[in-house]
Scaffold this motif. Structure first.
Motif, PDB file in Angstrom:
ATOM      1  N   ARG A   1     -54.879 -45.080  -5.213  1.00 41.92           N
ATOM      2  CA  ARG A   1     -55.360 -43.696  -5.288  1.00 41.92           C
ATOM      3  C   ARG A   1     -54.416 -42.719  -4.594  1.00 41.92           C
ATOM      4  O   ARG A   1     -54.845 -41.663  -4.122  1.00 41.92           O
ATOM      5  CB  ARG A   1     -56.762 -43.599  -4.684  1.00 41.92           C
ATOM      6  CG  ARG A   1     -57.827 -44.236  -5.565  1.00 41.92           C
ATOM      7  CD  ARG A   1     -59.233 -44.050  -5.044  1.00 41.92           C
ATOM      8  NE  ARG A   1     -59.531 -44.995  -3.974  1.00 41.92           N
ATOM      9  CZ  ARG A   1     -59.646 -44.663  -2.707  1.00 41.92           C
ATOM     10  NH1 ARG A   1     -59.473 -43.422  -2.321  1.00 41.92           N
ATOM     11  NH2 ARG A   1     -59.912 -45.580  -1.787  1.00 41.92           N
ATOM     12  N   GLY A   2     -53.139 -43.075  -4.563  1.00 38.57           N
ATOM     13  CA  GLY A   2     -52.219 -42.165  -3.917  1.00 38.57           C
ATOM     14  C   GLY A   2     -50.774 -42.456  -4.253  1.00 38.57           C
ATOM     15  O   GLY A   2     -50.449 -43.450  -4.909  1.00 38.57           O
ATOM     16  N   VAL A   3     -49.924 -41.568  -3.803  1.00 36.45           N
ATOM     17  CA  VAL A   3     -48.491 -41.638  -4.071  1.00 36.45           C
ATOM     18  C   VAL A   3     -47.728 -41.276  -2.808  1.00 36.45           C
ATOM     19  O   VAL A   3     -48.109 -40.348  -2.088  1.00 36.45           O
ATOM     20  CB  VAL A   3     -48.092 -40.651  -5.202  1.00 36.45           C
ATOM     21  CG1 VAL A   3     -46.596 -40.691  -5.464  1.00 36.45           C
ATOM     22  CG2 VAL A   3     -48.865 -40.950  -6.480  1.00 36.45           C
ATOM     23  N   ILE A   4     -46.667 -42.039  -2.526  1.00 38.14           N
ATOM     24  CA  ILE A   4     -45.701 -41.658  -1.502  1.00 38.14           C
ATOM     25  C   ILE A   4     -44.512 -41.075  -2.238  1.00 38.14           C
ATOM     26  O   ILE A   4     -43.968 -41.711  -3.144  1.00 38.14           O
ATOM     27  CB  ILE A   4     -45.250 -42.870  -0.657  1.00 38.14           C
ATOM     28  CG1 ILE A   4     -46.459 -43.618  -0.089  1.00 38.14           C
ATOM     29  CG2 ILE A   4     -44.322 -42.429   0.459  1.00 38.14           C
ATOM     30  CD1 ILE A   4     -47.240 -42.865   0.937  1.00 38.14           C
ATOM     31  N   LEU A   5     -44.094 -39.879  -1.859  1.00 37.59           N
ATOM     32  CA  LEU A   5     -43.104 -39.136  -2.645  1.00 37.59           C
ATOM     33  C   LEU A   5     -42.002 -38.604  -1.742  1.00 37.59           C
ATOM     34  O   LEU A   5     -42.245 -38.248  -0.582  1.00 37.59           O
ATOM     35  CB  LEU A   5     -43.810 -37.966  -3.337  1.00 37.59           C
ATOM     36  CG  LEU A   5     -43.068 -37.197  -4.419  1.00 37.59           C
ATOM     37  CD1 LEU A   5     -42.965 -38.028  -5.689  1.00 37.59           C
ATOM     38  CD2 LEU A   5     -43.797 -35.891  -4.717  1.00 37.59           C
ATOM     39  N   SER A   6     -40.787 -38.538  -2.277  1.00 31.53           N
ATOM     40  CA  SER A   6     -39.678 -37.954  -1.518  1.00 31.53           C
ATOM     41  C   SER A   6     -38.625 -37.427  -2.477  1.00 31.53           C
ATOM     42  O   SER A   6     -38.450 -37.956  -3.583  1.00 31.53           O
ATOM     43  CB  SER A   6     -39.049 -38.994  -0.588  1.00 31.53           C
ATOM     44  OG  SER A   6     -37.953 -38.431   0.120  1.00 31.53           O
ATOM     45  N   SER A   7     -37.929 -36.398  -2.049  1.00 26.36           N
ATOM     46  CA  SER A   7     -36.764 -35.922  -2.808  1.00 26.36           C
ATOM     47  C   SER A   7     -35.482 -36.513  -2.247  1.00 26.36           C
ATOM     48  O   SER A   7     -34.398 -36.238  -2.767  1.00 26.36           O
ATOM     49  CB  SER A   7     -36.692 -34.391  -2.760  1.00 26.36           C
ATOM     50  OG  SER A   7     -36.535 -33.932  -1.423  1.00 26.36           O
ATOM     51  N   PHE A   8     -35.600 -37.331  -1.188  1.00 22.74           N
ATOM     52  CA  PHE A   8     -34.436 -37.920  -0.536  1.00 22.74           C
ATOM     53  C   PHE A   8     -34.200 -39.343  -1.032  1.00 22.74           C
ATOM     54  O   PHE A   8     -35.145 -40.126  -1.159  1.00 22.74           O
ATOM     55  CB  PHE A   8     -34.623 -37.928   0.980  1.00 22.74           C
ATOM     56  CG  PHE A   8     -34.687 -36.549   1.579  1.00 22.74           C
ATOM     57  CD1 PHE A   8     -33.530 -35.830   1.821  1.00 22.74           C
ATOM     58  CD2 PHE A   8     -35.913 -35.970   1.884  1.00 22.74           C
ATOM     59  CE1 PHE A   8     -33.582 -34.556   2.357  1.00 22.74           C
ATOM     60  CE2 PHE A   8     -35.980 -34.691   2.422  1.00 22.74           C
ATOM     61  CZ  PHE A   8     -34.810 -33.977   2.654  1.00 22.74           C
ATOM     62  N   PRO A   9     -32.947 -39.701  -1.293  1.00 24.03           N
ATOM     63  CA  PRO A   9     -32.640 -41.054  -1.762  1.00 24.03           C
ATOM     64  C   PRO A   9     -32.782 -42.084  -0.655  1.00 24.03           C
ATOM     65  O   PRO A   9     -32.948 -41.743   0.532  1.00 24.03           O
ATOM     66  CB  PRO A   9     -31.187 -40.943  -2.233  1.00 24.03           C
ATOM     67  CG  PRO A   9     -30.610 -39.814  -1.454  1.00 24.03           C
ATOM     68  CD  PRO A   9     -31.746 -38.845  -1.227  1.00 24.03           C
ATOM     69  N   LEU A  10     -32.733 -43.348  -1.029  1.00 27.40           N
ATOM     70  CA  LEU A  10     -32.838 -44.438  -0.066  1.00 27.40           C
ATOM     71  C   LEU A  10     -31.762 -44.309   1.009  1.00 27.40           C
ATOM     72  O   LEU A  10     -30.647 -43.877   0.740  1.00 27.40           O
ATOM     73  CB  LEU A  10     -32.685 -45.779  -0.775  1.00 27.40           C
ATOM     74  CG  LEU A  10     -33.730 -46.130  -1.835  1.00 27.40           C
ATOM     75  CD1 LEU A  10     -33.411 -47.489  -2.451  1.00 27.40           C
ATOM     76  CD2 LEU A  10     -35.129 -46.117  -1.257  1.00 27.40           C
ATOM     77  N   GLY A  11     -32.134 -44.706   2.215  1.00 21.33           N
ATOM     78  CA  GLY A  11     -31.182 -44.708   3.313  1.00 21.33           C
ATOM     79  C   GLY A  11     -31.138 -43.431   4.119  1.00 21.33           C
ATOM     80  O   GLY A  11     -30.579 -43.411   5.222  1.00 21.33           O
ATOM     81  N   ILE A  12     -31.723 -42.350   3.613  1.00 24.00           N
ATOM     82  CA  ILE A  12     -31.723 -41.087   4.354  1.00 24.00           C
ATOM     83  C   ILE A  12     -32.788 -41.142   5.439  1.00 24.00           C
ATOM     84  O   ILE A  12     -33.957 -41.435   5.174  1.00 24.00           O
ATOM     85  CB  ILE A  12     -31.980 -39.894   3.417  1.00 24.00           C
ATOM     86  CG1 ILE A  12     -30.884 -39.820   2.359  1.00 24.00           C
ATOM     87  CG2 ILE A  12     -32.064 -38.597   4.210  1.00 24.00           C
ATOM     88  CD1 ILE A  12     -29.493 -39.621   2.904  1.00 24.00           C
ATOM     89  N   LYS A  13     -32.391 -40.876   6.668  1.00 19.81           N
ATOM     90  CA  LYS A  13     -33.297 -40.944   7.811  1.00 19.81           C
ATOM     91  C   LYS A  13     -34.030 -39.616   8.010  1.00 19.81           C
ATOM     92  O   LYS A  13     -33.583 -38.568   7.535  1.00 19.81           O
ATOM     93  CB  LYS A  13     -32.516 -41.314   9.078  1.00 19.81           C
ATOM     94  CG  LYS A  13     -31.773 -42.646   8.967  1.00 19.81           C
ATOM     95  CD  LYS A  13     -32.720 -43.786   8.636  1.00 19.81           C
ATOM     96  CE  LYS A  13     -31.982 -45.106   8.503  1.00 19.81           C
ATOM     97  NZ  LYS A  13     -32.884 -46.202   8.054  1.00 19.81           N
ATOM     98  N   PRO A  14     -35.141 -39.641   8.740  1.00 23.74           N
ATOM     99  CA  PRO A  14     -35.942 -38.417   8.935  1.00 23.74           C
ATOM    100  C   PRO A  14     -35.331 -37.486   9.971  1.00 23.74           C
ATOM    101  O   PRO A  14     -35.871 -37.296  11.068  1.00 23.74           O
ATOM    102  CB  PRO A  14     -37.297 -38.971   9.384  1.00 23.74           C
ATOM    103  CG  PRO A  14     -36.966 -40.258  10.065  1.00 23.74           C
ATOM    104  CD  PRO A  14     -35.803 -40.835   9.309  1.00 23.74           C
ATOM    105  N   GLU A  15     -34.209 -36.895   9.640  1.00 21.10           N
ATOM    106  CA  GLU A  15     -33.549 -35.967  10.547  1.00 21.10           C
ATOM    107  C   GLU A  15     -34.263 -34.618  10.531  1.00 21.10           C
ATOM    108  O   GLU A  15     -34.915 -34.246   9.554  1.00 21.10           O
ATOM    109  CB  GLU A  15     -32.088 -35.817  10.143  1.00 21.10           C
ATOM    110  CG  GLU A  15     -31.300 -37.121  10.216  1.00 21.10           C
ATOM    111  CD  GLU A  15     -29.896 -36.986   9.668  1.00 21.10           C
ATOM    112  OE1 GLU A  15     -29.575 -35.903   9.127  1.00 21.10           O
ATOM    113  OE2 GLU A  15     -29.124 -37.951   9.782  1.00 21.10           O
ATOM    114  N   ALA A  16     -34.106 -33.862  11.620  1.00 21.66           N
ATOM    115  CA  ALA A  16     -34.841 -32.603  11.778  1.00 21.66           C
ATOM    116  C   ALA A  16     -34.601 -31.644  10.612  1.00 21.66           C
ATOM    117  O   ALA A  16     -35.515 -30.948  10.159  1.00 21.66           O
ATOM    118  CB  ALA A  16     -34.444 -31.948  13.098  1.00 21.66           C
ATOM    119  N   GLY A  17     -33.370 -31.604  10.108  1.00 20.29           N
ATOM    120  CA  GLY A  17     -33.058 -30.681   9.024  1.00 20.29           C
ATOM    121  C   GLY A  17     -33.731 -31.002   7.711  1.00 20.29           C
ATOM    122  O   GLY A  17     -33.741 -30.161   6.798  1.00 20.29           O
TER     123      GLY A  17
END
Length: 388
Positions: free
Chosen positions: A221-237
């Motif tokens: 019943r849900g989706v995890i979504l990102s516009s960032f490709p694999l390997g990109i870390k959660p940097e502040a920017g």
């Protein structure tokens, strides 16, 4: 089991990899490769598509001289040439396939239409889980502080629960605090939720929400979504871009509790820039944790105290949907015609009479039978919606 492996485990189970419905696997591999290139965003990527007549492979291997000739500055071209030397398009596709991550491009029918309308809509999205029609058209973002008060928790739970009853999908950012409560409450009440990450889908951030992310996927019943490709870390920017996506996916943004310095206000501002509505739940004038919400209201956000304030303002008329398994099929041509013109958007009986070209008494009697059988519902003032 190592930490990296544990983070990737969330993508097993119900999540499945689906190739693009408009692109060949070879074409898709180059779309993915371009999404890894720093400096080639939506505007420059569209420039490449236009020049190379959507032949992304040609764009990928184009010489420096041709890239500068079409309008890319030399610094961007030099950076692209360096980066593409270390990117293997086929390898990128294999990694996503192995992790069972879906790729959604501008070309795909399941690319969220609300998101497509915003400035700088990402050409590629990465998803675990399957987007539904309601996700694409009836989503509202709920955001707020990571350090909730008991009031903030109560408000977030209340609004989320009531929105879910109206078949609204809840969009948030998987952060601690308000985001976590919104996702959990949606799932606990049988609703749908979309979690937007500020990193690649091979990393769950914050790590403490690993089990929540897994629950979103495993529940179906849900989706995890990102516009960032694999390997990109959660940097502040990355977080302003994540907030931009949350706003873009949503008909409106609801801020339940936020201090003056809060990422939730960035999401709200992004929504306003994109022409989306912003709603805020008033807080006590003595509450520092709600000072940002009160400022939003002073600056023009819509103050809300009930979910109906949001739904009525957005002109969303929701109805409880009966179990589809017990609904009958249309039994006459008149029923088929009338049902074919109805959706979850209300329509006046006069419009139905005009569009069906049936006699008024036939339309009226057909609607009465359909309403008695639970297939349609009258919302008042002779406005009808379909219940299936």
């Amino acid at each position: 089991m190592g930490k990296k492996q544990r983070r990737m485990e969330v993508f097993d189970g119900r999540a499945r990899y689906y190739p693009s419905d408009k692109l060949t696997l070879e074409e898709l591999s180059y779309w993915i490769a371009f999404s890894r290139v720093m400096g080639i965003g939506p505007v420059r990527f569209q420039l490449l598509l236009d020049h190379f007549q959507e032949d992304v492979a040609r764009a990928w291997y184009a010489p420096s001289s041709e890239l500068t000739r079409i309008g890319l500055d030399q610094r961007t071209v030099d950076s692209f040439i360096r980066q593409r030397a270390s990117i293997d398009p086929d390898h990128e596709l294999e990694r996503l396939d192995r992790l069972r991550i879906q790729v959604i491009t501008w070309k795909d029918a399941c690319y969220p239409p609300l998101l497509r309308k915003i400035d700088y809509a990402p050409p590629v999205l990465y998803a675990c889980g399957q987007l539904t029609e309601d996700d694409l058209h009836y989503s509202i973002g709920i955001v707020g502080t990571r350090k909730m008060s008991s009031y903030g928790r109560q408000v977030t739970e209340h609004f989320t629960k009531e929105l879910v009853k109206g078949k609204i999908t809840i969009v948030s950012g998987l952060a601690l605090g308000v985001d976590t409560v919104a996702h959990n409450t949606a799932l606990d009440n049988g609703g749908r939720t979309i979690a937007v990450l500020a990193c690649g889908l091979d990393t769950i951030y914050p790590p403490s929400n690993y089990h929540l992310a897994k629950h979103i996927i495993d529940s179906g019943r849900g989706v995890i979504l990102s516009s960032f490709p694999l390997g990109i870390k959660p940097e502040a920017g990355n977080f302003p871009a994540r907030n931009h996506i949350i706003a873009g996916l949503s008909l409106g943004i609801l801020v339940t509790e936020a201090p003056l310095k809060s990422g939730a206000l960035i999401t709200a501002n992004s929504a306003l820039v994109q022409g989306r509505e912003v709603y805020a739940v008033p807080s006590s004038i003595f509450s520092n944790s709600g000072a940002g919400v009160n400022k939003l209201i002073r600056d023009g956000a819509h103050p809300v105290t009930e979910v109906s304030d949001i739904l009525e303002h957005l002109n969303i008329h929701t109805v409880p949907l009966p179990d589809a398994s017990v609904l009958r099929e249309p039994e006459s041509e008149e029923e088929r015609i009338v049902l074919g013109l109805l959706s979850r958007e209300p329509r006046h009986i006069d419009d139905l009479i005009r569009d069906t070209e049936l006699a008024p008494n036939i339309v009226t009697s057909t609607l009465t039978i359909l309403e008695l059988d639970g297939l349609v519902k009258q919302l008042g003032s002779m406005q009808y919606v379909r219940c299936t």
